[in-house]
Design an enzyme around this catalytic site. Structure first.
Site, mmCIF file in Angstrom:
data_model
loop_
_atom_site.group_PDB
_atom_site.id
_atom_site.type_symbol
_atom_site.label_atom_id
_atom_site.label_comp_id
_atom_site.label_asym_id
_atom_site.label_seq_id
_atom_site.Cartn_x
_atom_site.Cartn_y
_atom_site.Cartn_z
ATOM 1 N N PHE A 26 0.945 -1.185 -0.166
ATOM 2 C CA PHE A 26 -0.047 0.038 0.004
ATOM 3 C C PHE A 26 0.946 1.368 0.042
ATOM 4 O O PHE A 26 1.854 1.135 0.799
ATOM 5 C CB PHE A 26 -0.950 0.039 1.289
ATOM 6 C CG PHE A 26 -2.064 0.999 1.167
ATOM 7 C CD1 PHE A 26 -3.339 0.557 0.432
ATOM 8 C CD2 PHE A 26 -1.913 2.078 1.656
ATOM 9 C CE1 PHE A 26 -4.283 1.250 0.216
ATOM 10 C CE2 PHE A 26 -3.285 2.991 1.390
ATOM 11 C CZ PHE A 26 -4.236 2.367 0.809
ATOM 12 N N CYS A 84 3.632 2.369 4.771
ATOM 13 C CA CYS A 84 3.407 3.944 4.667
ATOM 14 C C CYS A 84 2.007 3.901 4.785
ATOM 15 O O CYS A 84 1.319 3.413 4.089
ATOM 16 C CB CYS A 84 3.978 4.488 3.490
ATOM 17 S SG CYS A 84 3.554 6.075 3.308
ATOM 18 N N VAL A 85 1.625 4.609 5.894
ATOM 19 C CA VAL A 85 0.296 4.817 6.163
ATOM 20 C C VAL A 85 0.153 6.468 6.202
ATOM 21 O O VAL A 85 0.554 7.244 7.002
ATOM 22 C CB VAL A 85 -0.299 4.286 7.531
ATOM 23 C CG1 VAL A 85 -1.700 4.745 7.673
ATOM 24 C CG2 VAL A 85 -0.044 2.915 7.450
ATOM 25 N N ILE A 86 -0.647 7.058 5.250
ATOM 26 C CA ILE A 86 -1.108 8.438 5.162
ATOM 27 C C ILE A 86 -2.131 8.774 5.701
ATOM 28 O O ILE A 86 -3.172 8.319 5.215
ATOM 29 C CB ILE A 86 -0.755 8.890 3.631
ATOM 30 C CG1 ILE A 86 0.824 8.601 3.210
ATOM 31 C CG2 ILE A 86 -0.846 10.620 3.628
ATOM 32 C CD1 ILE A 86 0.952 8.662 1.772
ATOM 33 N N THR A 90 -10.476 9.922 7.795
ATOM 34 C CA THR A 90 -11.232 9.059 8.529
ATOM 35 C C THR A 90 -10.629 8.607 9.614
ATOM 36 O O THR A 90 -9.137 8.676 9.766
ATOM 37 C CB THR A 90 -11.872 7.788 7.967
ATOM 38 O OG1 THR A 90 -10.806 7.121 7.506
ATOM 39 C CG2 THR A 90 -12.863 8.383 6.728
ATOM 40 N N HIS A 92 -9.714 5.732 10.383
ATOM 41 C CA HIS A 92 -8.920 4.532 9.964
ATOM 42 C C HIS A 92 -7.440 4.582 10.148
ATOM 43 O O HIS A 92 -6.930 3.617 10.266
ATOM 44 C CB HIS A 92 -9.303 4.118 8.280
ATOM 45 C CG HIS A 92 -8.733 2.847 7.976
ATOM 46 N ND1 HIS A 92 -9.238 1.622 8.304
ATOM 47 C CD2 HIS A 92 -7.741 2.795 6.745
ATOM 48 C CE1 HIS A 92 -8.711 0.719 7.625
ATOM 49 N NE2 HIS A 92 -7.746 1.305 6.749
#
Length: 167
Positions: A26, A84-86, A90, A92
């Site tokens: 992701f 990587c989380v952007i 929300t 989430h």
């Protein structure tokens, strides 16, 4: 080398270190960059290509279970989690970041294998892009240092080398 006789110096010699790297796909452009920087630095530090296993998973939530399988294999001195989380609009983001980090830490502690958590958690894509190179290099350096540290501790702390089991 430190003047303190009780200290263990950092060792960035990757010779003989076996590294498992799990990369979330992701935000793949970013995680591919992390992988390239990490792999390049591992090789520069002396880790052999054949001592690096690279696997990919769909996202950050799949990192812990995959790391657990690698840790349980006994084949690795250290593991690396790349992701990587952007932040979006929300909640989430908070769930994914928190649960992924918790899972990675749990796997490390439960399996006695150091895991470098290099899952970027940023507010914007630009922030993530700015960090790709430095964090990829940091992941490799930390992996080699921790792999060496664990081996040094295993060799020098009573009860860790298995020698006492024979007594």
């Amino acid at each position: 080398m430190s003047n303190n006789p009780g200290s263990v110096p950092a060792n960035l010699n990757g010779d003989g270190i076996r590294v498992g790297v799990v990369q979330a796909r992701f935000n793949q452009e970013i995680t591919d960059g992390l992988w390239r920087a990490c792999c390049s630095e591992l090789l520069r530090l002396g880790v052999l290509n054949e001592d690096i296993l690279h696997v990919t998973v769909p996202g950050a939530m799949e990192l812990p279970i995959t790391l657990q399988r690698l840790a349980q294999s006994g084949e690795f001195d250290v593991l690396v989690a790349l992701g990587c989380v952007i932040k979006g609009d929300t909640y989430h983001f908070e769930i994914v970041c928190g649960e992924s980090a918790r899972g990675i830490s749990t796997v490390a502690m439960d399996n006695d294998v150091p895991i470098v958590n290099m899952v970027l958690t940023t507010y914007t894509e630009d922030q993530a892009i700015e960090r790709i190179e430095d964090k990829g290099l940091d992941a490799a350096r930390c992996a080699v240092e921790m792999g060496n540290l664990m081996m040094t501790l295993d060799d020098n702390l009573p009860g860790l080398s298995g020698e006492e089991a024979d007594e």
